[in-house]
Motif scaffolding. Structure first.
Motif, PDB file in Angstrom:
ATOM      1  N   LEU A  45     -16.484  -0.967   0.599  1.00 22.62           N
ATOM      2  CA  LEU A  45     -16.000   0.307   1.127  1.00 22.62           C
ATOM      3  C   LEU A  45     -14.875   0.890   0.277  1.00 22.62           C
ATOM      4  O   LEU A  45     -14.768   2.099   0.130  1.00 22.62           O
ATOM      5  CB  LEU A  45     -15.523   0.135   2.571  1.00 22.62           C
ATOM      6  N   GLY A  46     -14.025   0.025  -0.265  1.00 19.42           N
ATOM      7  CA  GLY A  46     -12.913   0.513  -1.098  1.00 19.42           C
ATOM      8  C   GLY A  46     -13.211   0.384  -2.567  1.00 19.42           C
ATOM      9  O   GLY A  46     -12.328   0.012  -3.344  1.00 19.42           O
ATOM     10  N   ASP A  47     -14.424   0.697  -2.968  1.00 19.63           N
ATOM     11  CA  ASP A  47     -14.876   0.457  -4.341  1.00 19.63           C
ATOM     12  C   ASP A  47     -15.538   1.700  -4.924  1.00 19.63           C
ATOM     13  O   ASP A  47     -16.739   1.706  -5.183  1.00 19.63           O
ATOM     14  CB  ASP A  47     -15.858  -0.715  -4.329  1.00 19.63           C
ATOM     15  N   PRO A  48     -14.770   2.787  -5.140  1.00 17.09           N
ATOM     16  CA  PRO A  48     -15.396   4.034  -5.602  1.00 17.09           C
ATOM     17  C   PRO A  48     -16.062   3.947  -6.965  1.00 17.09           C
ATOM     18  O   PRO A  48     -17.024   4.660  -7.229  1.00 17.09           O
ATOM     19  CB  PRO A  48     -14.219   5.025  -5.618  1.00 17.09           C
ATOM     20  N   ASP A  49     -15.569   3.072  -7.846  1.00 18.76           N
ATOM     21  CA  ASP A  49     -16.133   3.006  -9.196  1.00 18.76           C
ATOM     22  C   ASP A  49     -17.023   1.787  -9.420  1.00 18.76           C
ATOM     23  O   ASP A  49     -17.519   1.569 -10.526  1.00 18.76           O
ATOM     24  CB  ASP A  49     -15.017   3.020 -10.243  1.00 18.76           C
TER      25      ASP A  49
END
Length: 213
Positions: free
Chosen positions: A112-116
């Motif tokens: 979930l906190g992994d945009p890249d």
């Protein structure tokens, strides 16, 4: 080639990360994940909220960073004497840990906190490093081994897919079945003694001491 692990921070940066990560773990246990806030974490860790925002951006990215660190294996894979036995044991442990309630929560937060996509890549690197350790050990024994990516595709990927999208059959038997398919599948079939977990045959027909059988 397996992805290289990210370097851990050192010095003051490492101390800040350690204290903030510890605060997150403690507070999740005390108040629950949904009640967690950045000011709560900062107060427990002895840092300012701005320190957390500068380093992690927001709470979700902080939770993701904690999750990735918690998913890091703490020990080397067990050495049971053969490629098949080592892979069976590792796959069973990997499935058990990832499919557990804490494992599922860490996977969710990591993604979930992994945009890249860097966290997903790091978690994949953890698995690849463990598989590499098993395969390298088997090479030293003189056993033929499959490619690391083959093991990722045929063991790790199906386990993660089922955990995320199709729970069920997440047991030791399923883990061993995946290892069997990876070692003895329709493509790149390994020698029978490798798939069965036995020693390599002696082409010269000699005993270890050099005498003829």
């Amino acid at each position: 080639m397996s992805p290289k692990p990210m370097a851990r921070p050192g010095g003051r940066s490492a101390r800040v990360q350690e204290s903030v990560h510890a605060a997150v773990r403690e507070l999740v246990g005390e108040v629950g994940r949904d009640a967690l806030t950045v000011p709560m974490v900062a107060a427990r860790a002895g840092v300012t909220p701005s320190t957390i925002y500068r380093r992690w951006g927001d709470l979700q990215e902080l939770l993701s960073d904690v999750a990735v660190e918690r998913l890091r294996p703490e020990t080397d894979p067990a050495d049971l004497g053969s490629l098949r036995a080592d892979l069976d044991a590792w796959a069973e442990q990997f499935l058990d840990e990832m499919a557990s309630p804490p494992g599922r929560a860490y996977i969710r937060d990591a993604l979930l906190g992994d945009p890249d996509g860097s966290n997903a890549g790091q978690c994949s690197a953890y698995a690849a490093e463990q598989i590499d350790a098993v395969l390298n050990r088997s090479v030293l024994r003189g056993e033929p081994v499959p490619d690391t990516e083959r093991m990722i595709d045929r063991v790790v990927a199906p386990i993660m897919y089922r955990i995320l999208f199709r729970p069920g059959r997440l047991d030791a038997e399923y883990a061993r079945e995946l290892v069997t398919n990876a070692l003895d599948g329709p493509e790149g079939r390994l020698p029978e003694h490798v798939a069965a977990g036995g020693p390599a045959p002696d082409p010269a027909g000699t005993r270890p001491g050099g005498g003829q059988l």
